[in-house]
Design a protein around this motif. Structure first.
Motif, mmCIF file in Angstrom:
data_model
loop_
_atom_site.group_PDB
_atom_site.id
_atom_site.type_symbol
_atom_site.label_atom_id
_atom_site.label_comp_id
_atom_site.label_asym_id
_atom_site.label_seq_id
_atom_site.Cartn_x
_atom_site.Cartn_y
_atom_site.Cartn_z
ATOM 1 N N ALA A 21 0.763 -1.199 -0.070
ATOM 2 C CA ALA A 21 0.035 -0.033 0.093
ATOM 3 C C ALA A 21 0.938 1.062 0.016
ATOM 4 N N ALA A 22 1.921 1.277 0.586
ATOM 5 C CA ALA A 22 2.809 2.340 0.596
ATOM 6 C C ALA A 22 3.207 2.522 -0.795
ATOM 7 N N GLU A 23 3.600 1.787 -1.792
ATOM 8 C CA GLU A 23 4.333 1.905 -2.948
ATOM 9 C C GLU A 23 3.123 1.962 -4.087
ATOM 10 N N LEU A 24 2.031 1.163 -4.004
ATOM 11 C CA LEU A 24 1.310 1.197 -5.086
ATOM 12 C C LEU A 24 0.045 1.391 -4.507
ATOM 13 N N SER A 25 -0.825 2.438 -5.412
ATOM 14 C CA SER A 25 -2.128 2.873 -5.158
ATOM 15 C C SER A 25 -3.252 1.711 -5.334
ATOM 16 N N ARG A 26 -4.364 1.717 -4.463
ATOM 17 C CA ARG A 26 -5.308 0.545 -4.623
ATOM 18 C C ARG A 26 -6.365 0.935 -5.616
ATOM 19 N N GLY A 27 -6.029 1.909 -6.502
ATOM 20 C CA GLY A 27 -6.998 1.934 -7.671
ATOM 21 C C GLY A 27 -7.549 3.561 -7.724
ATOM 22 N N PRO A 28 -8.062 3.535 -8.888
ATOM 23 C CA PRO A 28 -8.508 5.031 -9.293
ATOM 24 C C PRO A 28 -10.011 5.162 -8.658
ATOM 25 N N HIS A 29 -10.228 6.059 -7.968
ATOM 26 C CA HIS A 29 -11.472 6.317 -7.293
ATOM 27 C C HIS A 29 -12.002 8.003 -7.293
ATOM 28 N N TRP A 30 -13.230 8.012 -6.839
ATOM 29 C CA TRP A 30 -13.669 9.647 -6.937
ATOM 30 C C TRP A 30 -12.572 10.347 -6.147
ATOM 31 N N ALA A 31 -12.429 9.859 -4.825
ATOM 32 C CA ALA A 31 -11.203 10.401 -4.025
ATOM 33 C C ALA A 31 -10.113 9.379 -3.799
ATOM 34 N N THR A 32 -8.944 9.749 -4.270
ATOM 35 C CA THR A 32 -7.918 8.904 -4.341
ATOM 36 C C THR A 32 -6.619 9.743 -3.491
ATOM 37 N N LEU A 33 -6.144 9.175 -2.483
ATOM 38 C CA LEU A 33 -5.152 9.592 -1.735
ATOM 39 C C LEU A 33 -3.977 8.844 -2.154
ATOM 40 N N PRO B 20 -18.209 9.671 -14.593
ATOM 41 C CA PRO B 20 -18.279 9.017 -15.876
ATOM 42 C C PRO B 20 -17.010 7.700 -15.986
ATOM 43 N N SER B 21 -17.120 6.691 -16.919
ATOM 44 C CA SER B 21 -16.410 5.604 -16.842
ATOM 45 C C SER B 21 -14.983 6.319 -17.558
ATOM 46 N N GLU B 22 -15.209 7.216 -18.465
ATOM 47 C CA GLU B 22 -13.826 7.716 -19.181
ATOM 48 C C GLU B 22 -12.966 8.398 -18.269
ATOM 49 N N ALA B 23 -13.591 9.233 -17.086
ATOM 50 C CA ALA B 23 -12.901 9.850 -16.204
ATOM 51 C C ALA B 23 -11.949 8.743 -15.197
ATOM 52 N N VAL B 24 -12.680 7.753 -15.135
ATOM 53 C CA VAL B 24 -12.007 6.784 -14.341
ATOM 54 C C VAL B 24 -10.621 6.033 -15.251
ATOM 55 N N GLU B 25 -11.255 5.911 -16.450
ATOM 56 C CA GLU B 25 -10.058 5.327 -17.388
ATOM 57 C C GLU B 25 -8.850 6.280 -17.598
ATOM 58 N N ALA B 26 -9.356 7.570 -17.476
ATOM 59 C CA ALA B 26 -8.372 8.543 -17.437
ATOM 60 C C ALA B 26 -7.267 8.700 -16.304
ATOM 61 N N LEU B 27 -7.923 8.576 -15.308
ATOM 62 C CA LEU B 27 -7.117 8.387 -13.819
ATOM 63 C C LEU B 27 -6.262 7.173 -14.020
ATOM 64 N N ALA B 28 -6.961 5.756 -14.191
ATOM 65 C CA ALA B 28 -6.145 4.939 -13.992
ATOM 66 C C ALA B 28 -5.079 4.827 -15.043
ATOM 67 N N LYS B 29 -5.230 5.539 -16.270
ATOM 68 C CA LYS B 29 -3.993 5.601 -17.094
ATOM 69 C C LYS B 29 -2.671 6.803 -16.733
ATOM 70 N N PHE B 30 -3.344 7.643 -15.949
ATOM 71 C CA PHE B 30 -2.322 8.463 -15.240
ATOM 72 C C PHE B 30 -1.497 7.893 -14.102
ATOM 73 N N LEU B 31 -2.449 6.984 -13.358
ATOM 74 C CA LEU B 31 -1.706 6.338 -12.033
ATOM 75 C C LEU B 31 -0.829 4.780 -12.598
ATOM 76 N N ALA B 32 -1.021 4.530 -13.543
ATOM 77 C CA ALA B 32 -0.247 3.254 -14.110
ATOM 78 C C ALA B 32 0.798 3.066 -13.540
ATOM 79 N N PRO B 33 1.772 3.928 -13.554
ATOM 80 C CA PRO B 33 3.256 3.501 -12.751
ATOM 81 C C PRO B 33 3.104 3.223 -11.446
ATOM 82 N N VAL B 34 1.918 3.570 -10.719
ATOM 83 C CA VAL B 34 1.830 3.062 -9.228
ATOM 84 C C VAL B 34 0.479 2.154 -8.899
ATOM 85 N N LEU B 35 0.022 1.305 -10.172
ATOM 86 C CA LEU B 35 -1.008 0.621 -9.873
ATOM 87 C C LEU B 35 -0.414 -1.017 -10.065
ATOM 88 N N HIS B 36 -1.165 -1.784 -9.585
ATOM 89 C CA HIS B 36 -0.542 -3.287 -9.912
ATOM 90 C C HIS B 36 -1.017 -3.632 -11.148
#
Length: 263
Positions: free
Chosen positions: A191-203, A247-263
């Motif tokens: 959890a310290a190194e990798l985000s647990r996913g894109p969410h409405w609020a993501t810390l 919107p799903s496209e907003a979640v997808e855009a955030l997931a792409k941005f967070l890709a370096p720190v996602l599983h």
């Protein structure tokens, strides 16, 4: 008993926490965030499971029961402090709608709960859940801001390594963890190194922010409605203005941005 649609707030941390301050925060969380949602008094909603002994199959309490794992049900600073002192492994308060016989309404009922899982061998977790039905099907902007405010103060208090707020996600794993087949144990240990996913609020914790290029880089490039600097290298990404409009496209855009720190 899990409600079918929920607002879920979760903070994950590896830090040693000032328990007195945590007790105060939990008290504020309950009285300011959850209690106003409940249309009846606490005494009308809960039963106390003082004699329950956790097991491997039901570690948090007997399934299907309204329960309050605390002291006497008096939600005061002293009772929270005592509960955190007496129950160092976990603290759970669950409010559920009861029928005329005092039994939980499984179908069509609602639930609100707050949970602290505090295990020295495992990342600490703070979880707050409220079924969507508590909000009458619509969550006002003011209430959303209350959840965000409590999330920010909690993140600072526990020096969180990560966290999230989402709507309509039931279960201990996030939607991202389910989609990529990552188990909860692996997610929490990373959890310290990798985000647990894109969410409405993501810390994002300090290590995650650093991996994404640093505070200034994330603040200027994250595809979000807003980015808040919480200090200590932590950033709070708010994906859209409203929790119930993601919107799903907003979640997808955030997931792409967070890709370096996602599983």
């Amino acid at each position: 008993m899990s409600p079918p649609h929920v607002v879920r707030l979760e903070l994950d941390t590896f830090s040693v926490v000032d328990r007195s301050s945590l007790a105060t925060w939990f008290g504020n969380l309950f009285t300011d965030l959850l209690a106003p949602l409940c249309p009846a008094s606490v005494s009308e909603l809960v039963s106390v499971a003082r004699d329950y002994q956790p097991s491997d199959t039901t570690p948090w309490g007997p399934p299907g029961y309204a329960r309050l794992l605390l002291s006497s049900g008096e939600f005061t600073r002293s009772s929270w402090s005592a509960a955190l002192s007496d129950l160092p492994s976990f603290l759970r308060v669950q409010l559920v709608q009861l029928d005329s016989q005092g039994m939980p309404l499984v179908d069509g009922g609602w639930c609100a709960e707050v949970l602290l899982k505090d295990d020295p061998a495992f990342p600490h977790q703070v979880v707050v859940v409220a079924s969507r039905s508590l909000f009458g099907g619509w969550i006002s902007h003011a209430v959303q801001q209350d959840w965000l405010s409590m999330f920010r103060t909690g993140a600072d208090l526990v020096r969180a390594s990560g966290g999230w707020i989402t709507l309509d996600r039931v279960g201990v794993r996030t939607a991202h963890e389910v989609s990529v087949g990552v188990g909860l144990d692996e997610s929490l240990f990373m959890a310290a190194e990798l985000s647990r996913g894109p969410h409405w609020a993501t810390l994002l914790g300090p290590r995650q922010v650093a991996a994404l290029g640093g505070v200034q880089q994330v603040c200027s490039t994250a595809p979000c409605f807003s980015v808040s600097d919480l200090g200590g290298g932590r950033l709070l990404l708010q994906l859209t203005e409203h929790l119930d409009d993601v919107p799903s496209e907003a979640v997808e855009a955030l997931a792409k941005f967070l890709a370096p720190v996602l599983h």
